[in-house]
Design a protein around this motif. Structure first.
Motif, PDB file in Angstrom:
ATOM      1  N   MET A 125      70.028   4.952  20.394  1.00 44.06           N
ATOM      2  CA  MET A 125      70.421   6.242  19.837  1.00 44.06           C
ATOM      3  C   MET A 125      71.441   5.993  18.731  1.00 44.06           C
ATOM      4  O   MET A 125      72.596   5.669  18.991  1.00 44.06           O
ATOM      5  CB  MET A 125      71.011   7.135  20.932  1.00 44.06           C
ATOM      6  N   GLU A 126      70.999   6.091  17.466  1.00 42.66           N
ATOM      7  CA  GLU A 126      71.899   5.799  16.354  1.00 42.66           C
ATOM      8  C   GLU A 126      72.957   6.880  16.200  1.00 42.66           C
ATOM      9  O   GLU A 126      74.148   6.599  16.113  1.00 42.66           O
ATOM     10  CB  GLU A 126      71.099   5.648  15.064  1.00 42.66           C
ATOM     11  N   LYS A 127      72.526   8.117  16.133  1.00 43.75           N
ATOM     12  CA  LYS A 127      73.467   9.228  16.029  1.00 43.75           C
ATOM     13  C   LYS A 127      73.147  10.263  17.095  1.00 43.75           C
ATOM     14  O   LYS A 127      71.979  10.600  17.321  1.00 43.75           O
ATOM     15  CB  LYS A 127      73.388   9.877  14.640  1.00 43.75           C
ATOM     16  N   ILE A 128      74.180  10.750  17.735  1.00 47.33           N
ATOM     17  CA  ILE A 128      74.015  11.821  18.716  1.00 47.33           C
ATOM     18  C   ILE A 128      74.154  13.146  17.984  1.00 47.33           C
ATOM     19  O   ILE A 128      75.201  13.433  17.389  1.00 47.33           O
ATOM     20  CB  ILE A 128      75.065  11.697  19.833  1.00 47.33           C
ATOM     21  N   LYS A 129      73.108  13.938  18.029  1.00 49.81           N
ATOM     22  CA  LYS A 129      73.136  15.252  17.387  1.00 49.81           C
ATOM     23  C   LYS A 129      73.898  16.217  18.295  1.00 49.81           C
ATOM     24  O   LYS A 129      73.523  16.425  19.444  1.00 49.81           O
ATOM     25  CB  LYS A 129      71.714  15.760  17.130  1.00 49.81           C
ATOM     26  N   VAL A 130      74.976  16.797  17.757  1.00 53.83           N
ATOM     27  CA  VAL A 130      75.839  17.635  18.589  1.00 53.83           C
ATOM     28  C   VAL A 130      75.959  19.035  17.997  1.00 53.83           C
ATOM     29  O   VAL A 130      76.123  19.208  16.782  1.00 53.83           O
ATOM     30  CB  VAL A 130      77.236  16.992  18.760  1.00 53.83           C
ATOM     31  N   LEU A 131      75.858  20.014  18.872  1.00 51.28           N
ATOM     32  CA  LEU A 131      76.080  21.414  18.521  1.00 51.28           C
ATOM     33  C   LEU A 131      77.455  21.806  19.029  1.00 51.28           C
ATOM     34  O   LEU A 131      77.742  21.664  20.219  1.00 51.28           O
ATOM     35  CB  LEU A 131      75.010  22.301  19.163  1.00 51.28           C
ATOM     36  N   VAL A 132      78.316  22.271  18.144  1.00 51.35           N
ATOM     37  CA  VAL A 132      79.674  22.667  18.506  1.00 51.35           C
ATOM     38  C   VAL A 132      79.706  24.170  18.765  1.00 51.35           C
ATOM     39  O   VAL A 132      79.260  24.953  17.916  1.00 51.35           O
ATOM     40  CB  VAL A 132      80.684  22.296  17.399  1.00 51.35           C
ATOM     41  N   VAL A 133      80.230  24.562  19.912  1.00 48.36           N
ATOM     42  CA  VAL A 133      80.297  25.977  20.276  1.00 48.36           C
ATOM     43  C   VAL A 133      81.762  26.386  20.360  1.00 48.36           C
ATOM     44  O   VAL A 133      82.492  25.951  21.256  1.00 48.36           O
ATOM     45  CB  VAL A 133      79.582  26.254  21.615  1.00 48.36           C
ATOM     46  N   GLY A 134      82.201  27.192  19.411  1.00 52.92           N
ATOM     47  CA  GLY A 134      83.596  27.588  19.305  1.00 52.92           C
ATOM     48  C   GLY A 134      84.286  26.776  18.227  1.00 52.92           C
ATOM     49  O   GLY A 134      84.293  25.542  18.273  1.00 52.92           O
ATOM     50  N   CYS A 135      84.868  27.476  17.254  1.00 56.43           N
ATOM     51  CA  CYS A 135      85.501  26.781  16.131  1.00 56.43           C
ATOM     52  C   CYS A 135      86.956  27.228  15.982  1.00 56.43           C
ATOM     53  O   CYS A 135      87.465  27.396  14.878  1.00 56.43           O
ATOM     54  CB  CYS A 135      84.723  27.031  14.833  1.00 56.43           C
TER      55      CYS A 135
END
Length: 356
Positions: free
Chosen positions: A1-11
């Motif tokens: 897994m080269e890059k982990i795709k992440v969804l950020v919830v709350g900014c």
């Protein structure tokens, strides 16, 4: 897994800090940011020179971006449902502390991690802080029982007080901040809690009658160790000794020495982890009656700031995923600390000591 795709919830405060970590780390790729306020995401994009897509709807963001992981940095009452929804969608989860707003909710998150085989890392940032790691290490040299004294009182105002008032709709300061420091106490003692008591007070006319912006807990462990923790939020909170972190046992004591003379801003998130120095004192006495050893000072001036700690935390999150680290003890620890702080809340409401 080269890059982990992440969804950020709350900014908000913590979400932006973790998003900055993902933005700088080669091992992650932010695929979107979910927040009710588009202006918060726009401000974050401007601050990092990014162009991350904003989503209002969490389910739509999950479906469109198909992330490998989700970072949940929202108010505590939402942690449980958002975490479970992420795991149902096949995602690993980073969730800010506490893991949930109830013990039952925390247990459901843990069960979901087992069911779907996903890693869940709870945002106990102090576990990744070298000075706090040293603090815990030194506490193990003090003998038993331990007496642990900790607090974090914040004289908040302006935007931070507004944020705190919003947080109070989900939990009290003792639960929100206390789970950090109760977790530290559990690591220091290695013992099981046997009873908890708590007190609380509503020290503001700006919050509803049923909310409390100050509280304190006392916990007793099965090895005889005891600890107290207090926390308060608001413009009325005293800054006198707002940051107390020390522990003593039969063989001596160790204390975190933060900035003195009121220089530190209790409202500044960086001051919440800052140590400056650790002071280790031995109780050994020479035949003359004087102390046998001088106090030892451990300089921690090169410690990471808050964003640096978030980066370390997210590096560990990636490691847990890529190296398939067993997170079961971590989750059990998160559950145990939550049980203690929620029991303190119950005690404060009922006036009764809570036995485990």
């Amino acid at each position: 897994m080269e890059k982990i795709k992440v969804l950020v919830v709350g900014c908000g405060n913590m979400g932006a800090s973790h998003a900055r970590a993902y933005n700088k780390l080669d091992g992650f790729e932010i695929v979107g940011i979910v927040d009710a306020r588009k202006e918060a995401v726009d401000a974050f994009n401007e601050s990092v020179g990014g162009n991350y897509k904003h989503f209002f709807d969490y389910a739509a963001a999950l479906a469109e971006t198909k992330p490998d992981a989700v970072a949940i940095c929202t108010y505590p009452a939402t942690h449980e449902p958002l975490a479970i929804q992420a795991m149902e969608a096949g995602c690993h989860v980073f969730v800010e502390k506490p893991i949930a707003s109830t013990v039952e909710g925390a247990e459901r998150v843990i069960e979901a991690s087992k069911k779907y085989g996903k890693k869940v890392l709870v945002g106990y940032i102090l576990r990744h802080h070298p000075s706090w790691q040293k603090f815990i290490e030194l506490s193990h040299k003090l003998g038993k029982p331990l007496v642990m004294r900790m607090n974090l009182n914040q004289q908040s105002h302006g935007k931070t007080w507004e944020w705190h008032k919003n947080l109070l709709t989900s939990l009290t300061p003792v639960v929100d901040c206390g789970c950090h420091y109760v977790d530290v106490m559990c690591q220091m003692t290695g013992a099981k809690p046997v009873r908890v008591s708590g007190i609380s007070a509503r020290v503001s006319d700006e919050i509803p009658e049923n909310e409390r912006n100050y509280g304190q807990l006392q916990v007793v462990f099965d090895d005889g160790s005891v600890g107290w923790y207090e926390a308060g939020w608001g413009p009325m909170i005293s800054t006198n000794a707002f940051f107390v972190k020390d522990v003593f046992g039969p063989k001596g004591c160790v204390s975190i020495c933060a900035k003195s003379g009121g220089e530190a801003n209790s409202d500044d998130i960086n001051s919440h982890t800052k140590t400056n120095e650790l002071r280790f004192h031995s109780s050994e006495v020479a035949p003359s009656g004087e102390f046998a050893k001088p106090d030892e000072w451990f300089n921690t001036q090169d410690e990471p700031d808050h964003d640096g700690l978030c980066t370390r935390e997210q590096e560990f999150f990636r490691k847990a995923i890529v190296e398939d680290i067993d997170m079961s003890q971590h989750l059990q620890d998160a559950l145990n600390s939550l049980k203690i702080v929620l029991a303190a809340d119950e005690s404060a409401k009922t006036g009764k000591v809570i036995d485990f």
